[in-house]
Enzyme design. Sequence first.
Site, short mmCIF file in Angstrom:
data_model
loop_
_atom_site.label_atom_id
_atom_site.label_comp_id
_atom_site.label_asym_id
_atom_site.label_seq_id
_atom_site.Cartn_x
_atom_site.Cartn_y
_atom_site.Cartn_z
N ASP A 11 0.25 1.71 8.62
CA ASP A 11 -0.31 0.86 9.70
C ASP A 11 0.51 0.90 10.99
O ASP A 11 0.01 0.58 12.06
CB ASP A 11 -0.40 -0.60 9.22
CG ASP A 11 -1.32 -0.75 8.02
OD1 ASP A 11 -2.15 0.14 7.81
OD2 ASP A 11 -1.18 -1.75 7.28
N ARG A 14 0.88 -5.08 -5.58
CA ARG A 14 1.01 -6.34 -4.84
C ARG A 14 1.23 -7.41 -5.90
O ARG A 14 0.56 -7.40 -6.93
CB ARG A 14 -0.25 -6.57 -4.00
CG ARG A 14 -0.38 -5.48 -2.92
CD ARG A 14 -1.29 -5.89 -1.80
NE ARG A 14 -1.11 -4.98 -0.67
CZ ARG A 14 -1.85 -3.87 -0.46
NH1 ARG A 14 -2.80 -3.54 -1.31
NH2 ARG A 14 -1.62 -3.12 0.59
N SER A 28 6.27 -6.42 2.04
CA SER A 28 7.34 -5.97 1.13
C SER A 28 8.72 -6.26 1.71
O SER A 28 9.64 -6.63 0.98
CB SER A 28 7.20 -4.47 0.87
OG SER A 28 5.91 -4.18 0.41
N ASP A 30 2.80 -1.16 11.89
CA ASP A 30 2.76 -2.52 12.43
C ASP A 30 4.11 -3.22 12.31
O ASP A 30 4.20 -4.43 12.50
CB ASP A 30 1.67 -3.34 11.73
CG ASP A 30 1.85 -3.40 10.21
OD1 ASP A 30 2.73 -2.67 9.68
OD2 ASP A 30 1.12 -4.15 9.55
N ARG A 64 -17.36 15.22 14.22
CA ARG A 64 -17.84 15.60 15.55
C ARG A 64 -18.86 16.75 15.50
O ARG A 64 -19.78 16.82 16.30
CB ARG A 64 -16.65 15.97 16.46
CG ARG A 64 -17.04 16.23 17.89
CD ARG A 64 -15.85 16.16 18.80
NE ARG A 64 -15.47 14.77 19.07
CZ ARG A 64 -16.08 13.99 19.95
NH1 ARG A 64 -17.09 14.45 20.63
NH2 ARG A 64 -15.70 12.76 20.13
N GLY A 76 0.84 -1.21 0.00
CA GLY A 76 0.00 0.00 0.00
C GLY A 76 0.87 1.25 0.00
O GLY A 76 1.87 1.31 0.71
N THR A 85 4.63 2.27 5.58
CA THR A 85 3.25 1.81 5.76
C THR A 85 2.57 2.71 6.78
O THR A 85 3.18 3.07 7.78
CB THR A 85 3.19 0.35 6.25
OG1 THR A 85 1.84 0.06 6.64
CG2 THR A 85 4.10 0.08 7.44
N ARG A 133 -4.86 -2.56 9.00
CA ARG A 133 -4.70 -4.03 8.85
C ARG A 133 -4.94 -4.72 10.17
O ARG A 133 -5.97 -4.52 10.76
CB ARG A 133 -3.29 -4.36 8.36
CG ARG A 133 -3.09 -4.50 6.92
CD ARG A 133 -3.50 -5.85 6.31
NE ARG A 133 -3.94 -5.61 4.96
CZ ARG A 133 -3.19 -5.72 3.88
NH1 ARG A 133 -1.98 -6.17 3.97
NH2 ARG A 133 -3.67 -5.43 2.72
N ASP A 144 5.30 -4.79 6.03
CA ASP A 144 5.87 -6.07 6.45
C ASP A 144 5.98 -7.07 5.29
O ASP A 144 6.98 -7.77 5.15
CB ASP A 144 5.07 -6.67 7.62
CG ASP A 144 3.58 -6.78 7.33
OD1 ASP A 144 3.10 -6.15 6.37
OD2 ASP A 144 2.90 -7.52 8.07
#
Length: 329
Positions: A127, A72, A105, A129, A154, A11, A125, A171, A103
């Site tokens: 994410d 991908r 990649s 992560d 809001r 991504g 990324t 993810r 992760d």
Amino acid sequence: MKRIAVLTSGGDSPGMNPAIRSITRTGLNMGLEIFGIRNGYQGLLDEEIVPLDFHAVSGRIRDAGTFLQTSRCLEFTKEEGQKKALRMLEKYRIDGLIVIGGDGSLNGARALHRYGLPVIGLPGTIDNDLFGTDMGIGVDTALNTIISLVDMIRATAASHRRCFVVEVMGRGSGYLALMTTISTGSQVAVIPEYRMNLEKIIEVLDRRFTNNHNASVIIVAEGVCQGAEFMQRLIELGKVRQEIRLTVLGHVQRGGTPTHYDRLLASRMGEMAVLALISGERGCMVATVNGKMQLRDLDDILERRKALPADAIRLARNIGIEIGDVVER
Ligand code: ADP
Ligand code: F6P
Ligand code: MG
């Protein structure tokens, strides 16, 4: 080390462009030839390899996404695909490769490293992560994009006395959800690292409604379930006394103009990747730990799961955010 190639994979994340720019300019400054591989590992297999000069990266520090493009690629996950990739790199006499991605990649990068190719990875990324680095390239921008959107939501939540469920990316990680629940003043984070407690969530909404704090926002990490599914479960309990609406933020979270933090992080990491290759480092990811750049072995980081920062969990609890119950692992 004479010729270095760079690719982006997985991504896209805001800051990939500043990283490519920094790699290109640092490499050229060091007397290297720099090549860009278009479209990630797929482009490597398709021989989409172009030389990059100083001007090819002009202005890129401001742009989200990746001008090299990304993909991908299933073929590359197989041995045959990886061997074909190596042949392609050999054809262009590439001595070292820099992979910018998440992760998946970096698993691909490690596969090439194991065949003997000098490879350095950058964590690209939103994410956040990847174990071993406090931040990935693009995380800060994504956080800032999410908070500006939730701030807008809001206004409607307050005007209509509604509860909003906002689904965010990440993810398998609840990082974006947890951090933005804190920084938007939202009431509940539904994250994969903790087990949601629907009864407690209802209690939070009920208490607020009784006290005329009748706008509430629940941030749901996509790694738990779709926001729609969560909202359905909440409605089915039949105990929520206000209207509930859902907003799925989706890919806008990846498209923000890179923040100062991400431009600088990407530039520093890109520079370090080139210097690392020149000095003989291989099979590493550039990381930022307590504000300092570090090289971490891909073997050390890829097998480990990144935990949410303990101080952020504590903070969330201390300021009254409902994050669910500890999951025994
Ligand atoms: P991200 O890098 O953002 O986590 P993906 O998980 O989709 O994104 O991975 C991007 C690409 O990296 C995959 O499409 C594939 O080509 C490659 N890749 C992922 N996992 C592996 C693996 N275990 N071995 C080799 N290549 C992989
Ligand atoms: O890994 C980054 C990420 O944006 C995740 O947060 C999300 O699950 C996924 O990519 C979405 O991928 P795609 O762009 O293929 O829909
Ligand atoms: Mg990933």
